[in-house]
Design a protein around this motif. Structure first.
Motif, PDB file in Angstrom:
ATOM      1  N   TYR A  82       0.839  -1.202   0.000  1.00 48.26           N
ATOM      2  CA  TYR A  82       0.000   0.000   0.000  1.00 48.26           C
ATOM      3  C   TYR A  82       0.874   1.252   0.000  1.00 48.26           C
ATOM      4  CZ  TYR A  82      -4.319  -2.589   1.036  1.00 48.26           C
ATOM      5  OH  TYR A  82      -5.407  -3.421   0.981  1.00 48.26           O
ATOM      6  N   GLU A 101      -4.919   5.934   6.501  1.00 51.72           N
ATOM      7  CA  GLU A 101      -6.345   6.233   6.676  1.00 51.72           C
ATOM      8  C   GLU A 101      -7.157   5.745   5.484  1.00 51.72           C
ATOM      9  OE1 GLU A 101      -6.456  10.161   9.566  1.00 51.72           O
ATOM     10  OE2 GLU A 101      -6.287  10.449   7.393  1.00 51.72           O
ATOM     11  N   GLY A 102      -6.563   5.836   4.296  1.00 56.86           N
ATOM     12  CA  GLY A 102      -7.245   5.344   3.110  1.00 56.86           C
ATOM     13  C   GLY A 102      -7.510   3.849   3.190  1.00 56.86           C
ATOM     14  N   VAL A 103      -6.556   3.100   3.742  1.00 51.53           N
ATOM     15  CA  VAL A 103      -6.739   1.656   3.909  1.00 51.53           C
ATOM     16  C   VAL A 103      -7.829   1.380   4.945  1.00 51.53           C
ATOM     17  CG1 VAL A 103      -5.643  -0.511   4.599  1.00 51.53           C
ATOM     18  CG2 VAL A 103      -4.352   1.164   3.259  1.00 51.53           C
ATOM     19  N   GLN A 104      -7.810   2.139   6.034  1.00 50.17           N
ATOM     20  CA  GLN A 104      -8.804   1.914   7.085  1.00 50.17           C
ATOM     21  C   GLN A 104     -10.219   2.290   6.646  1.00 50.17           C
ATOM     22  OE1 GLN A 104      -7.492   3.838  10.779  1.00 50.17           O
ATOM     23  NE2 GLN A 104      -6.554   1.892  11.383  1.00 50.17           N
ATOM     24  N   ASN A 105     -10.328   3.192   5.696  1.00 50.72           N
ATOM     25  CA  ASN A 105     -11.649   3.671   5.271  1.00 50.72           C
ATOM     26  C   ASN A 105     -12.109   3.080   3.943  1.00 50.72           C
ATOM     27  OD1 ASN A 105     -11.871   5.374   7.541  1.00 50.72           O
ATOM     28  ND2 ASN A 105     -10.677   6.964   6.521  1.00 50.72           N
ATOM     29  N   ASN A 106     -11.397   2.055   3.450  1.00 53.64           N
ATOM     30  CA  ASN A 106     -11.816   1.476   2.174  1.00 53.64           C
ATOM     31  C   ASN A 106     -13.076   0.621   2.343  1.00 53.64           C
ATOM     32  OD1 ASN A 106     -11.036  -1.036   3.187  1.00 53.64           O
ATOM     33  ND2 ASN A 106      -9.114  -1.100   2.046  1.00 53.64           N
ATOM     34  N   ASP A 107     -13.529   0.021   1.273  1.00 53.09           N
ATOM     35  CA  ASP A 107     -14.782  -0.729   1.312  1.00 53.09           C
ATOM     36  C   ASP A 107     -14.745  -1.895   2.288  1.00 53.09           C
ATOM     37  OD1 ASP A 107     -15.842   0.967  -0.559  1.00 53.09           O
ATOM     38  OD2 ASP A 107     -15.384  -0.325  -2.271  1.00 53.09           O
ATOM     39  N   ASN A 108     -13.550  -2.430   2.527  1.00 55.91           N
ATOM     40  CA  ASN A 108     -13.425  -3.563   3.449  1.00 55.91           C
ATOM     41  C   ASN A 108     -13.312  -3.134   4.909  1.00 55.91           C
ATOM     42  OD1 ASN A 108     -13.398  -5.462   1.349  1.00 55.91           O
ATOM     43  ND2 ASN A 108     -11.214  -5.096   0.987  1.00 55.91           N
ATOM     44  N   LYS A 109     -13.241  -1.804   5.120  1.00 55.28           N
ATOM     45  CA  LYS A 109     -13.056  -1.264   6.473  1.00 55.28           C
ATOM     46  C   LYS A 109     -11.911  -1.999   7.179  1.00 55.28           C
ATOM     47  CE  LYS A 109     -17.842   0.259   7.004  1.00 55.28           C
ATOM     48  NZ  LYS A 109     -17.502   1.642   6.714  1.00 55.28           N
ATOM     49  N   THR A 158      -9.503  -1.900   9.245  1.00 51.00           N
ATOM     50  CA  THR A 158      -8.917  -1.146  10.355  1.00 51.00           C
ATOM     51  C   THR A 158      -7.588  -1.726  10.785  1.00 51.00           C
ATOM     52  OG1 THR A 158     -11.175  -0.723  11.110  1.00 51.00           O
ATOM     53  CG2 THR A 158      -9.403  -0.191  12.631  1.00 51.00           C
ATOM     54  N   GLY A 185      -4.850  -1.243   8.066  1.00 52.19           N
ATOM     55  CA  GLY A 185      -4.378   0.149   8.018  1.00 52.19           C
ATOM     56  C   GLY A 185      -3.412   0.455   9.137  1.00 52.19           C
TER      57      GLY A 185
END
Length: 420
Positions: free
Chosen positions: A139, A162-170, A172, A175
């Motif tokens: 990432y 933050e982008g990883v934590q807020n993606n469609d898969n959530k 957390t 991220g």
């Protein structure tokens, strides 16, 4: 006494003062055991130019350096001494020159060097652990891989995580792990003078916690837990070995992968202990890499029954069908709970949360957070920053595991009203 294996190192007792135990096969190589629990490989030798001096080199912590690698380094030191060279001089020069080619390197190149360093001279990491490094660091590589270390800002690192934590898969946890491993790469570079600052450090504490996402389902109320235990006991929709694994999980509350890959050779029948290396502990700073599980009398009895089926196999819960997996699969356990009607309510991993909650909250148990965390295989720091040893509180944990086994048996067999 001399050391021949990692298991023998793990069994070395903690005493009130330092002591050394020699390592077989390499003259001068020992394991030093410190009062606070640290165990490290040390090499003592006669100085080639000062016969009256016997320097001592610390090769590394036993949790980070494999026994084979310590022996290899010990033999390399003996070879240098035979040629009249002080090994400390070689080590200093090597540490200066080894990474000089990475001056002004890109993040991508630094990641490659960090991974190589992790795999060289330390314990062997599972392929799944290495794959997780790649998943997380890719990432960051996609975003800043071509930038040099000192060109990367904290703001960019935070934005990627933050982008990883807020993606469609959530994602957390993922991220938070991206941030963690990016921090490790920067620490690796900074310690070797390959960058001017750790740009990941200011992002610490700025992300959602790793465990704040969707939790795996777990039943933590006594009444519902009693029903679950009864349903498991009455379930007949799986093979005998699978049923045995399912019904052992509540008593030991380890991760699914650890019970599925349980080895007969790791069971100490005489002391009623199961000692193993948790798969998820590899490369994790929050998890121990060696865990001791006291076996209650009920657990020993159940294992003896399984031994009659798979005792000639390597794994306790060997896959008896023609399969690529040497032991029963994760899907097999999960599907069993789905068929019992617990999809979205409870899963194999959920017994860890069930045990933690009930052990601490129920009046007849009331075990401390420290003891329960130790039994879950989590690393705990004391007030001085030292990590607890795998055998800390072992007497209390032995009693706790028997109390827990008795408690859940009473829950399962009780027909009276269960008090919360």
């Amino acid at each position: 006494m001399q050391i021949h294996s990692k298991k023998e190192i793990n069994k070395l007792a903690i005493k009130t003062s330092d002591y050394l135990v020699g390592v077989s096969g390499v003259k001068g190589l020992s394991v030093r055991v410190r009062p606070h629990g640290t165990k490290e490989y040390v090499m003592r030798y006669k100085h080639p130019h000062n016969p009256g001096s016997r320097p001592r080199m610390v090769l590394g912590n036993v949790e980070e350096l494999s026994l084979d690698e310590a022996q290899r380094q010990g033999n390399a030191i003996l070879s240098a001494l035979a040629e009249g060279v002080d090994p400390k001089t070689i080590r200093l020069q090597d540490s200066i020159n080894k990474y000089s080619y990475l001056k002004n390197a890109t993040f991508n190149d630094m990641v490659t060097a960090w991974k190589k360093h992790q795999m060289s001279g330390k314990k062997q990491y599972a392929k799944s652990t290495q794959a997780y490094w790649d998943l997380c660091l890719n990432y960051m590589i996609e975003a800043v891989g071509d930038l040099r270390m000192d060109e990367i800002s904290s703001e960019v690192i935070l934005a990627v995580c933050e982008g990883v934590q807020n993606n469609d898969n959530k994602a957390t946890f993922v991220g938070a792990s991206v941030r963690l491993y990016t921090d490790k790469v920067f620490k690796f570079a900074l310690a070797r003078g390959l960058c001017k600052k750790n740009a990941a450090e200011p992002t610490r504490g700025e992300l959602a916690a790793a465990g704040s996402g969707n939790h795996l389902p777990a039943i933590i109320k006594p009444e519902a837990f009693a029903e679950l235990l009864k349903d498991m006991d009455n379930y007949e929709g799986a093979a005998e070995v699978t049923l045995a694994a399912i019904n052992l999980l509540p008593y030991v509350f380890v991760r699914s992968i650890d019970i599925r890959s349980m080895l007969w050779e790791d069971i100490n029948w005489e002391q009623a202990l199961w000692e193993f290396s948790p798969v998820k502990g590899e490369g994790r700073e929050d998890m121990v890499d060696s865990l001791v599980v006291p076996l209650a009398t009920q657990v020993v009895r159940r294992l003896k029954a399984v031994q009659a089926i798979t005792g000639q196999q390597k794994y306790v819960f060997s896959s008896l069908r023609s399969s690529k997996n040497p032991f029963i699969s994760k899907a097999t356990l999960i599907q069993a709970f789905h068929r019992m009607g617990y999809k979205g309510k409870h899963c194999p991993h959920g017994f860890r949360a069930s045990a933690k909650t009930l052990l601490m909250e129920q009046p007849e148990l009331r075990y401390s957070d420290t003891v329960t965390e130790l039994q879950l295989g989590h690393k705990i720091k004391d007030t001085h920053g030292g990590a607890y040893n795998r055998l800390d509180e072992i007497d209390t944990r032995i009693k706790m595991m028997q109390d827990w086994a008795d408690y859940i048996d009473n829950l399962k067999n009780s027909t009276d009203e269960i008090l919360d």
